[in-house]
Scaffold this active site. Structure first.
Site, PDB file in Angstrom:
ATOM      1  N   THR A 181       0.872  -1.181   0.000  1.00  0.00           N
ATOM      2  CA  THR A 181       0.000   0.000   0.000  1.00  0.00           C
ATOM      3  C   THR A 181       0.905   1.225   0.000  1.00  0.00           C
ATOM      4  O   THR A 181       1.622   1.465   0.986  1.00  0.00           O
ATOM      5  CB  THR A 181      -0.900   0.027   1.248  1.00  0.00           C
ATOM      6  OG1 THR A 181      -1.695  -1.159   1.263  1.00  0.00           O
ATOM      7  CG2 THR A 181      -1.815   1.249   1.232  1.00  0.00           C
ATOM      8  N   LYS A 212      -7.700   1.590  -2.932  1.00  0.00           N
ATOM      9  CA  LYS A 212      -7.337   1.170  -1.563  1.00  0.00           C
ATOM     10  C   LYS A 212      -7.489   2.333  -0.574  1.00  0.00           C
ATOM     11  O   LYS A 212      -8.102   2.178   0.489  1.00  0.00           O
ATOM     12  CB  LYS A 212      -5.903   0.651  -1.583  1.00  0.00           C
ATOM     13  CG  LYS A 212      -5.270   0.400  -0.243  1.00  0.00           C
ATOM     14  CD  LYS A 212      -5.734  -0.878   0.399  1.00  0.00           C
ATOM     15  CE  LYS A 212      -5.133  -1.025   1.794  1.00  0.00           C
ATOM     16  NZ  LYS A 212      -5.722  -2.115   2.529  1.00  0.00           N
ATOM     17  N   LYS A 272      -1.604   5.270   8.536  1.00  0.00           N
ATOM     18  CA  LYS A 272      -0.779   5.314   7.311  1.00  0.00           C
ATOM     19  C   LYS A 272      -1.673   5.526   6.079  1.00  0.00           C
ATOM     20  O   LYS A 272      -1.403   6.382   5.239  1.00  0.00           O
ATOM     21  CB  LYS A 272      -0.014   3.990   7.178  1.00  0.00           C
ATOM     22  CG  LYS A 272       0.746   3.866   5.855  1.00  0.00           C
ATOM     23  CD  LYS A 272       1.237   2.445   5.577  1.00  0.00           C
ATOM     24  CE  LYS A 272       1.696   2.347   4.135  1.00  0.00           C
ATOM     25  NZ  LYS A 272       2.024   0.995   3.706  1.00  0.00           N
TER      26      LYS A 272
HETATM   27  P1  NAD Z   1       5.705  -5.991   7.358  1.00  0.00           P
HETATM   28  O1  NAD Z   1       6.507  -4.892   7.900  1.00  0.00           O
HETATM   29  O2  NAD Z   1       5.294  -7.137   8.241  1.00  0.00           O
HETATM   30  O3  NAD Z   1       6.454  -6.638   6.083  1.00  0.00           O
HETATM   31  C1  NAD Z   1       7.239  -5.922   5.166  1.00  0.00           C
HETATM   32  C2  NAD Z   1       8.472  -6.765   4.881  1.00  0.00           C
HETATM   33  O4  NAD Z   1       9.276  -6.097   3.903  1.00  0.00           O
HETATM   34  C3  NAD Z   1       9.372  -6.971   6.120  1.00  0.00           C
HETATM   35  O5  NAD Z   1       9.564  -8.354   6.338  1.00  0.00           O
HETATM   36  C4  NAD Z   1      10.662  -6.239   5.761  1.00  0.00           C
HETATM   37  O6  NAD Z   1      11.818  -6.867   6.297  1.00  0.00           O
HETATM   38  C5  NAD Z   1      10.630  -6.318   4.248  1.00  0.00           C
HETATM   39  N1  NAD Z   1      11.469  -5.313   3.610  1.00  0.00           N
HETATM   40  C6  NAD Z   1      11.586  -4.008   3.897  1.00  0.00           C
HETATM   41  N2  NAD Z   1      12.466  -3.408   3.065  1.00  0.00           N
HETATM   42  C7  NAD Z   1      12.901  -4.378   2.220  1.00  0.00           C
HETATM   43  C8  NAD Z   1      13.808  -4.384   1.134  1.00  0.00           C
HETATM   44  N3  NAD Z   1      14.458  -3.285   0.764  1.00  0.00           N
HETATM   45  N4  NAD Z   1      14.021  -5.562   0.491  1.00  0.00           N
HETATM   46  C9  NAD Z   1      13.392  -6.701   0.882  1.00  0.00           C
HETATM   47  N5  NAD Z   1      12.513  -6.739   1.902  1.00  0.00           N
HETATM   48  C10 NAD Z   1      12.269  -5.594   2.562  1.00  0.00           C
HETATM   49  O7  NAD Z   1       4.406  -5.312   6.717  1.00  0.00           O
HETATM   50  P2  NAD Z   1       3.027  -6.030   6.276  1.00  0.00           P
HETATM   51  O8  NAD Z   1       2.031  -5.952   7.379  1.00  0.00           O
HETATM   52  O9  NAD Z   1       3.347  -7.353   5.647  1.00  0.00           O
HETATM   53  O10 NAD Z   1       2.528  -4.990   5.171  1.00  0.00           O
HETATM   54  C11 NAD Z   1       3.092  -4.939   3.877  1.00  0.00           C
HETATM   55  C12 NAD Z   1       2.277  -3.966   3.045  1.00  0.00           C
HETATM   56  O11 NAD Z   1       0.918  -4.398   2.982  1.00  0.00           O
HETATM   57  C13 NAD Z   1       2.252  -2.543   3.619  1.00  0.00           C
HETATM   58  O12 NAD Z   1       2.334  -1.623   2.550  1.00  0.00           O
HETATM   59  C14 NAD Z   1       0.904  -2.485   4.324  1.00  0.00           C
HETATM   60  O13 NAD Z   1       0.395  -1.173   4.399  1.00  0.00           O
HETATM   61  C15 NAD Z   1       0.067  -3.356   3.426  1.00  0.00           C
HETATM   62  N6  NAD Z   1      -1.103  -3.972   4.081  1.00  0.00           N
HETATM   63  C16 NAD Z   1      -0.983  -4.520   5.324  1.00  0.00           C
HETATM   64  C17 NAD Z   1      -2.099  -5.091   5.920  1.00  0.00           C
HETATM   65  C18 NAD Z   1      -2.002  -5.727   7.294  1.00  0.00           C
HETATM   66  O14 NAD Z   1      -3.048  -6.008   7.890  1.00  0.00           O
HETATM   67  N7  NAD Z   1      -0.809  -5.992   7.812  1.00  0.00           N
HETATM   68  C19 NAD Z   1      -3.345  -5.104   5.258  1.00  0.00           C
HETATM   69  C20 NAD Z   1      -3.419  -4.575   3.970  1.00  0.00           C
HETATM   70  C21 NAD Z   1      -2.288  -3.996   3.394  1.00  0.00           C
END
Ligand code: NAD
Length: 295
Positions: free
Chosen positions: A96, A171, A246
């Site tokens: 997102t 979204k 966010k």
């Molecule tokens: P998270 O922080 O658990 O996962 C993100 C992952 O990306 C981490 O494991 C991190 O180590 C990795 N990362 C960061 N920089 C990196 C790089 N340069 N190279 C490789 N890996 C890298 O976050 P999440 O909850 O999985 O959310 C991910 C996305 O989905 C976000 O944009 C969030 O807004 C969106 N989202 C989350 C939810 C939710 O309920 N958690 C729901 C809908 C959308």
């Protein structure tokens, strides 16, 4: 079956990648956090040493990263996916992020000859685990058609929203509705209590009247009326207030850039900022009712 590079194996990315494996795809994962990569490897994915290495042999490259900053770096930074991926690979960003970055990355990818779509999701970690996510896709129709079979292995609904950036637009518009209506429903329950109206009675009446909405009937912010809502488990799990903030801030950025007037969205962002600054950003976003009640 496709070879899929999956970059960003966090709370959402890991269970999504596991559903691709379950559907029979070959998955090559990468994450900067070694613990996330280990979990993916233990579940049957191949682990790469970098995003570029993961993408090198993939038909489809999926990213699930925290913010637009990481997305820019991974796609367009030194050794980025644009260039490192196979020229015929489909690039899919499920993070997102802001609409502007989504459009800029798609334009860069197109210049380099790639198909790229923005495909953010709704449904949270529960939807990611159960493969019931909703994908909102922005990009060319042909790229959408290529992505659909792969995204279907991770979700229940895959919807083409329009050209690049419209997946992200969908979204943030959706979550702005959820943030605003959650505050409205919470205020109504607080007012009802002050007036001596039982919460269950308000629910019974409003859910059959013009106050009916998702924040009331699926995600009720008071315990009792909807047994599965996070209010019944001390507002733990669910969709964290910090993530709602966010998305509301992304909506405000988009409103400023586009000139749209979203005063209620601005108020919702301000209220969630106050709530998060009170140390409660990890609670489910329906816990905003506590702040409204003065707790
Ligand atoms: P998270 O922080 O658990 O996962 C993100 C992952 O990306 C981490 O494991 C991190 O180590 C990795 N990362 C960061 N920089 C990196 C790089 N340069 N190279 C490789 N890996 C890298 O976050 P999440 O909850 O999985 O959310 C991910 C996305 O989905 C976000 O944009 C969030 O807004 C969106 N989202 C989350 C939810 C939710 O309920 N958690 C729901 C809908 C959308």
């Amino acid at each position: 079956m496709a070879t899929v590079a999956f970059i960003g194996l966090g709370n959402m990315g890991l269970p999504m990648a596991l559903n691709l494996l379950k559907a029979g795809h070959r998955v090559i994962g990468f994450d900067v956090a070694a613990a996330c990569l280990d979990k993916a490897r233990a579940a049957g994915a191949e682990a790469a040493d970098s995003a570029a290495q993961a993408a090198a042999g993939a038909d489809v490259v999926i990213t699930m990263l925290p913010t637009g900053r990481e997305v820019r770096e991974i796609y367009a930074g030194a050794g980025g996916l644009i260039g490192a991926a196979r020229p015929d690979a489909l690039l899919v960003d499920c993070s997102t992020i802001d609409v502007e970055t989504a459009r800029a990355m798609a334009a860069r990818a197109r210049e380099a000859g790639y198909d790229m779509i923005d495909a953010p999701v709704s449904g949270g970690t529960i939807g990611a685990e159960a493969a019931t996510l909703t994908f909102m896709v922005g990009g060319e129709a042909a790229a959408f058609a290529r992505a659909e079979p792969v995204l279907s292995a991770m979700g229940r609904a895959v919807i083409h929203a329009g050209p690049s950036g419209t997946g992200q637009a969908a979204k943030i518009c959706n979550n702005m509705i959820a943030g605003i209506t959650m505050i409205g429903v919470s205020e109504a329950f607080v007012l009802a209590q002050a007036l001596g109206l039982d919460a269950q009675k308000l629910f019974d009446i409003a859910s059959k009247s013009s106050g009916q909405c998702w924040a009331l009937t699926t995600y009720c912010p008071v315990p009792g009326p909807v047994p599965g809502s996070p209010a019944n488990r001390a507002y733990e799990g669910g969709f964290a207030a910090g993530l709602m903030l966010k998305d509301l801030r992304l909506a405000q950025m988009a409103a400023m850039q586009s000139g749209a007037a979203t005063p209620m969205g601005a108020e919702a962002a301000a209220m969630y900022a106050l709530f998060c600054n009170s140390g409660r950003s990890g609670m489910d976003f329906s816990a905003i009712i506590k702040m409204i009640a003065g707790e």
